[in-house]
Design an enzyme around this catalytic site. Structure first.
Site, PDB file in Angstrom:
ATOM      1  N   LYS A  40       0.846  -1.202   0.000  1.00 54.20           N
ATOM      2  CA  LYS A  40       0.000   0.000   0.000  1.00 54.20           C
ATOM      3  C   LYS A  40       0.884   1.257   0.000  1.00 54.20           C
ATOM      4  CE  LYS A  40      -0.408  -0.105   5.048  1.00 54.20           C
ATOM      5  NZ  LYS A  40      -1.174  -0.675   6.160  1.00 54.20           N
ATOM      6  N   ARG A 136     -11.126   0.269  14.354  1.00 53.63           N
ATOM      7  CA  ARG A 136     -10.916   1.159  13.206  1.00 53.63           C
ATOM      8  C   ARG A 136     -11.891   0.757  12.106  1.00 53.63           C
ATOM      9  NH1 ARG A 136      -4.975   1.396  10.542  1.00 53.63           N
ATOM     10  NH2 ARG A 136      -5.648  -0.609   9.708  1.00 53.63           N
ATOM     11  N   HIS A 165      -6.745  -7.327  12.505  1.00 57.14           N
ATOM     12  CA  HIS A 165      -5.521  -6.510  12.515  1.00 57.14           C
ATOM     13  C   HIS A 165      -5.241  -6.114  13.967  1.00 57.14           C
ATOM     14  CE1 HIS A 165      -2.414  -4.197  10.606  1.00 57.14           C
ATOM     15  NE2 HIS A 165      -2.939  -3.024  10.840  1.00 57.14           N
ATOM     16  N   ARG A 216       0.927 -10.923   6.887  1.00 54.95           N
ATOM     17  CA  ARG A 216       0.800  -9.723   6.040  1.00 54.95           C
ATOM     18  C   ARG A 216       1.863  -8.685   6.400  1.00 54.95           C
ATOM     19  NH1 ARG A 216      -4.560  -9.694   8.310  1.00 54.95           N
ATOM     20  NH2 ARG A 216      -3.886  -7.761   9.308  1.00 54.95           N
ATOM     21  N   TYR A 260      15.321  30.578   5.837  1.00 47.20           N
ATOM     22  CA  TYR A 260      14.207  31.395   6.332  1.00 47.20           C
ATOM     23  C   TYR A 260      14.260  31.584   7.848  1.00 47.20           C
ATOM     24  CZ  TYR A 260      11.900  30.682   1.825  1.00 47.20           C
ATOM     25  OH  TYR A 260      11.579  30.662   0.506  1.00 47.20           O
ATOM     26  N   CYS A 307      13.723  24.006   3.565  1.00 43.85           N
ATOM     27  CA  CYS A 307      12.779  24.719   2.701  1.00 43.85           C
ATOM     28  C   CYS A 307      11.967  23.716   1.884  1.00 43.85           C
ATOM     29  CB  CYS A 307      13.522  25.659   1.759  1.00 43.85           C
ATOM     30  SG  CYS A 307      14.687  26.746   2.597  1.00 43.85           S
ATOM     31  N   ASP A 309      11.958  23.006  -1.395  1.00 44.24           N
ATOM     32  CA  ASP A 309      12.707  22.218  -2.389  1.00 44.24           C
ATOM     33  C   ASP A 309      14.185  22.107  -2.076  1.00 44.24           C
ATOM     34  OD1 ASP A 309      10.475  23.004  -4.643  1.00 44.24           O
ATOM     35  OD2 ASP A 309      11.295  24.765  -3.638  1.00 44.24           O
TER      36      ASP A 309
HETATM   37  C1  LIG Z   1      -0.484  -1.769   6.802  1.00 46.07           C
HETATM   38  C2  LIG Z   1      -1.085  -3.088   7.118  1.00 46.07           C
HETATM   39  C3  LIG Z   1      -0.278  -4.219   7.313  1.00 46.07           C
HETATM   40  C4  LIG Z   1       1.240  -4.152   7.353  1.00 46.07           C
HETATM   41  O1  LIG Z   1       1.676  -3.426   8.499  1.00 46.07           O
HETATM   42  P1  LIG Z   1       3.228  -3.385   8.904  1.00 46.07           P
HETATM   43  O2  LIG Z   1       3.208  -3.014  10.332  1.00 46.07           O
HETATM   44  O3  LIG Z   1       3.873  -2.355   8.051  1.00 46.07           O
HETATM   45  O4  LIG Z   1       3.776  -4.744   8.670  1.00 46.07           O
HETATM   46  C5  LIG Z   1      -0.912  -5.437   7.486  1.00 46.07           C
HETATM   47  N1  LIG Z   1      -2.262  -5.529   7.498  1.00 46.07           N
HETATM   48  C6  LIG Z   1      -3.072  -4.462   7.326  1.00 46.07           C
HETATM   49  C7  LIG Z   1      -4.542  -4.630   7.359  1.00 46.07           C
HETATM   50  C8  LIG Z   1      -2.515  -3.202   7.145  1.00 46.07           C
HETATM   51  O5  LIG Z   1      -3.304  -2.132   6.991  1.00 46.07           O
END
Ligand SMILES: *Cc1c(COP(=O)(O)O)cnc(C)c1O
Length: 367
Positions: A40, A136, A165, A216, A260, A307, A309
């Site tokens: 992602k 969430r 998760h 994951r 700046y 800054c 850039d």
């Molecule tokens: C982002 C995410 C992960 C991976 O998380 P990490 O901590 O970067 O390994 C796994 N499952 C879901 C649903 C996520 O949103």
């Protein structure tokens, strides 16, 4: 490996390191455990399509993305392995999901109902996400049986996976992880035929009991440990470097300020180098007067404010700097290395925010 002359700043992606990390993860898993590479947010700043291609070649079973758009980008690039979308997809996009063979996450009846109405005969696989405490997204554990029953009554839609998760695997909160896992298994044991998955990077590294049928990992694939607390159970190699060049060198006198607000004032005559990389490119402004970069393998402090850039670094103690010399903002140069964790620490944030903040259209070199 240099940059195209026109590119003054660039991202270097070490694909060998990516393959190394995928292989180390694979070796760490029990045989038969599937591996989903989370790509992602442009693969945590590394470039979604090239990273996905290499991950597929390295043998990952699934790819994980947040949005429909991210999934479509991978399909458009010809990637054909299963892709799970973690985030919300509006029911109006049901036909697009089916056509692109992307696997959506289902948390309520609306999307499966819309999927079932899409013209055609093929089975449409979905994964149901269970909220076991992160609060969430996901269906609450007590509502899972009803949702599963509802989907089982649909003609085309079939639940393939069930997942959750963790809220605090990164904090090594064994108790919370354990409680969430128990809550999940309490529901999941009723559906033993499904692909069950729960573990992010931290859980993958530290809590093998969470591996279930698939893990994951995101951040560890990129060679970065999830948090300082997490044990380094497998050796990882960082994949991404940020590089630029000195575009101007000059001397300022004691008492003069730079950038700046003139927030830094030279205590003695000082050599400063201008580097065309700023907060708009992903160098946090919080590195003003506190971050460092590498020039000739030596640390050069950032002086004054970063800054949009560009930024200004102090090269008084680095001998023989010339315009055009390479500057490393993140990564290795000579025997020293600036890690994403070090930058995150300077910017008072987490490594993932630094990676996700890298400008997506910066020139990229894949080695
Ligand atoms: C982002 C995410 C992960 C991976 O998380 P990490 O901590 O970067 O390994 C796994 N499952 C879901 C649903 C996520 O949103």
């Amino acid at each position: 490996m240099g940059s195209n002359k026109a590119e003054l700043s660039w991202v270097e992606i070490n694909m060998k390191a990516l393959v190394h990390n995928v292989e180390k993860l694979r070796q760490y898993l029990r045989p038969g455990t599937q591996l989903m590479a989370v790509v992602k947010k442009n693969a945590y700043g590394h470039g979604a399509v090239p990273v996905a291609r290499v991950a597929v070649a390295a043998g990952v079973d699934w790819l994980g993305v947040y949005s429909l758009e991210e999934g479509l980008q991978l399909r458009d690039a010809g990637i054909s392995i299963p892709i799970l979308i973690f985030g919300y997809v509006p029911s109006s996009q049901a036909a697009t999901l089916v056509k692109s063979e992307l696997t959506p996450t289902v948390v309520e009846t609306k999307l499966p109902l819309a999927l079932d109405k899409v013209q055609g005969d093929t089975t449409i696989a979905v994964h149901v996400k269970v909220d076991t405490g992160l609060n969430r997204s996901g269906v609450r554990t007590e509502d899972v049986p009803h949702l599963m029953y509802f989907i089982s009554g649909l003609r085309r839609v079939k639940v393939e996976g069930l997942y959750t998760h963790f809220a605090s695997a990164d904090e090594l909160d064994r108790e919370t992880v354990g409680a969430q896992l128990q809550r999940f298994l309490g529901v999941a044991t009723k559906f033993p035929e499904l692909l069950l998955h729960a573990a992010n990077s931290a859980a993958t590294l530290v809590f093998p009991e969470t591996h279930l049928n698939m893990v994951r990992p995101g951040i560890v694939m990129y060679g970065v440990y999830p948090s300082p607390a997490v044990e380094r159970t497998i050796p990882l190699q960082p994949v991404l470097s940020l590089k630029s060049r000195v575009v101007r060198l000059h001397r300022i006198r004691a008492g003069e300020g730079v950038s700046y607000g003139l927030t830094w004032k030279a205590k003695k005559d000082t050599s400063v180098a201008l580097v065309p990389f700023g907060y708009g490119d992903g160098l946090p402004r919080l590195l003003s007067n506190c971050g460092q970069v590498l020039v000739h393998g030596q640390r050069a402090p950032i002086r004054g404010r970063v800054c949009m850039d560009q930024c200004i670094v102090d090269v008084t103690d680095v001998p023989e700097v010339k315009v055009g010399d390479e500057v490393v903002l993140l990564g290795r140069q000579g025997s020293d290395e600036i890690s994403v964790d070090e930058i995150a620490n300077w910017a008072d944030t987490i490594n993932r925010e630094i990676l996700a903040g890298i400008r997506t259209d910066l020139h990229r070199i894949y080695t």
